[in-house]
Design a protein around this motif. Structure first.
Motif, short mmCIF file in Angstrom:
data_model
loop_
_atom_site.label_atom_id
_atom_site.label_comp_id
_atom_site.label_asym_id
_atom_site.label_seq_id
_atom_site.Cartn_x
_atom_site.Cartn_y
_atom_site.Cartn_z
N LEU A 1 0.84 -1.20 0.00
CA LEU A 1 0.00 0.00 0.00
C LEU A 1 0.87 1.25 0.00
N ILE A 2 0.53 2.19 -0.88
CA ILE A 2 1.24 3.46 -0.97
C ILE A 2 0.24 4.59 -0.81
N GLU A 3 0.62 5.62 -0.06
CA GLU A 3 -0.22 6.80 0.10
C GLU A 3 0.36 7.92 -0.77
N LEU A 4 -0.36 8.26 -1.85
CA LEU A 4 0.08 9.35 -2.71
C LEU A 4 -0.30 10.68 -2.07
N LEU A 5 0.65 11.60 -2.02
CA LEU A 5 0.40 12.93 -1.49
C LEU A 5 0.31 13.89 -2.67
N LEU A 6 -0.91 14.28 -3.02
CA LEU A 6 -1.18 15.16 -4.15
C LEU A 6 -1.74 16.47 -3.61
N GLY A 7 -0.89 17.46 -3.40
CA GLY A 7 -1.33 18.70 -2.76
C GLY A 7 -1.79 18.40 -1.36
N ASP A 8 -3.05 18.76 -1.05
CA ASP A 8 -3.61 18.47 0.27
C ASP A 8 -4.41 17.17 0.27
N LYS A 9 -4.36 16.41 -0.83
CA LYS A 9 -5.09 15.15 -0.93
C LYS A 9 -4.17 13.98 -0.60
N LYS A 10 -4.77 12.93 -0.03
CA LYS A 10 -4.07 11.68 0.22
C LYS A 10 -4.85 10.57 -0.46
N ILE A 11 -4.18 9.84 -1.36
CA ILE A 11 -4.84 8.80 -2.14
C ILE A 11 -4.15 7.47 -1.88
N ASN A 12 -4.89 6.49 -1.36
CA ASN A 12 -4.34 5.16 -1.10
C ASN A 12 -4.36 4.34 -2.38
N VAL A 13 -3.19 3.84 -2.77
CA VAL A 13 -3.08 3.15 -4.05
C VAL A 13 -2.20 1.91 -3.96
N LEU A 14 -2.32 1.08 -4.99
CA LEU A 14 -1.37 0.01 -5.27
C LEU A 14 -0.77 0.31 -6.64
N VAL A 15 0.45 -0.17 -6.88
CA VAL A 15 1.03 -0.04 -8.21
C VAL A 15 0.36 -1.09 -9.09
N HIS A 16 -0.36 -0.61 -10.10
CA HIS A 16 -1.10 -1.53 -10.97
C HIS A 16 -0.28 -1.99 -12.16
N ASP A 17 0.58 -1.10 -12.67
CA ASP A 17 1.39 -1.48 -13.82
C ASP A 17 2.57 -0.51 -13.95
N VAL A 18 3.72 -1.05 -14.33
CA VAL A 18 4.90 -0.22 -14.61
C VAL A 18 5.38 -0.57 -16.01
N ALA A 19 5.36 0.43 -16.91
CA ALA A 19 5.88 0.23 -18.26
C ALA A 19 7.37 0.54 -18.25
N PRO B 1 -6.16 -3.78 1.76
CA PRO B 1 -4.95 -3.21 1.13
C PRO B 1 -3.79 -3.01 2.10
N GLN B 2 -4.08 -2.55 3.32
CA GLN B 2 -3.02 -2.28 4.28
C GLN B 2 -2.40 -3.55 4.86
N ASP B 3 -3.02 -4.71 4.62
CA ASP B 3 -2.51 -5.97 5.14
C ASP B 3 -1.75 -6.79 4.09
N LEU B 4 -1.74 -6.33 2.84
CA LEU B 4 -1.07 -7.09 1.78
C LEU B 4 0.44 -7.15 2.04
N PRO B 5 1.03 -8.32 1.97
CA PRO B 5 2.48 -8.44 2.18
C PRO B 5 3.25 -8.09 0.91
N HIS B 6 4.47 -7.62 1.08
CA HIS B 6 5.35 -7.31 -0.05
C HIS B 6 5.86 -8.61 -0.69
N GLU B 7 6.08 -9.63 0.14
CA GLU B 7 6.54 -10.93 -0.32
C GLU B 7 6.18 -11.97 0.72
N ILE B 8 6.23 -13.23 0.34
CA ILE B 8 6.02 -14.34 1.27
C ILE B 8 7.28 -15.20 1.25
N VAL B 9 7.86 -15.43 2.41
CA VAL B 9 9.13 -16.14 2.53
C VAL B 9 8.91 -17.66 2.51
#
Length: 243
Positions: free
Chosen positions: A68-86, A143-151
């Motif tokens: 989970l990433i919190e985007l800081l856009l001015g005075d807005k906070k948007i909770n997001v996941l990275v959906h795609d990286v080109a 979203p806040q509980d999703l792990p980055h990886e599983i060992v």
């Protein structure tokens, strides 16, 4: 049933700005170390944004596609996941565009989480062959509980023909793996003798080394068009929110 562990995670933040430059002109942004991006979701219309390439790579290294990433856009906070990286077609390590997907913290999502294989297997030391059945698993969580990886701890593989299954994985609390627990993850097979390898080559009438070379020579990547996502694009990779 998979094993559970308690895990506390800090929210990752990333400062972004609205973007007015689109199309081919975005190459000017990249020369300045700025990545063009878009953020969208079921509760947010597509919005063109831009982010420092250095800052994004720093956060993405820790978050991956499921953090989970919190985007800081001015005075807005948007909770997001990275959906795609080109990425640059000539450099798979060079991002050129990012899609962020807004999520609702009160709704579960599904995400593909990579497996991290750690530890030393005695069976491998004894000459065994490590066979990985999967490299990642689909999980369901808030979203806040999703792990980055599983060992995956390979030290549990002590003898030949030992297998670790989905049910043996240790996952954070409130995370569910959406795969049958009896599915194999990794196995140590007894070593293949030269005679067995030769027999396999003759049976299939193909040289195993040729297959390896052919695989190594395959390169290239399709880079999606930039800008707000289309219905066709979203259809290829369903948005992660679940009702």
């Amino acid at each position: 049933m998979t094993k559970k562990e308690t895990q506390t995670k800090e929210v990752l933040t990333l400062k972004v700005d609205e973007r007015t430059i689109t199309g081919k002109r975005t190459s000017d942004l990249r020369t300045q170390g700025i990545l063009p991006a878009v953020v969208y979701g079921s509760e947010l219309k597509p919005l063109n944004i831009q982010v420092s390439r250095k800052d994004f790579l720093h956060v993405y290294e820790e978050a991956g596609d499921s953090g989970l990433i919190e985007l800081l856009l001015g005075d807005k906070k948007i909770n997001v996941l990275v959906h795609d990286v080109a990425h640059n077609i000539s450099d798979s390590q060079d991002p050129i565009h990012v899609d962020f997907y807004q999520v609702n913290l009160n709704k579960t999502v599904t995400a593909e989480v990579p497996l991290s294989f750690v530890g030393e297997s005695q069976a491998i030391k004894d000459g065994g062959v490590l066979v990985k059945s999967i490299e990642s698993v689909e999980v369901e969580a808030l979203p806040q509980d999703l792990p980055h990886e599983i060992v995956v701890d390979l030290s549990a593989l002590k003898t030949f023909d030992t297998t670790l299954y989905i049910k043996d994985l240790i996952v954070p609390a409130n995370v569910t793996i959406a795969i049958n627990g009896d599915n194999p993850v990794v196995t140590v097979s007894a070593p293949i003798t030269d005679e067995e390898l030769k027999a396999m080559e003759e049976e299939n009438k193909v040289n195993v080394s040729d297959i390896k070379i052919e695989k190594e020579e395959k390169t290239g990547e399709i880079v999606p068009e930039e800008g707000a996502p289309t219905e066709a694009k979203l259809g290829e990779k369903p948005a992660p929110d679940k009702k």
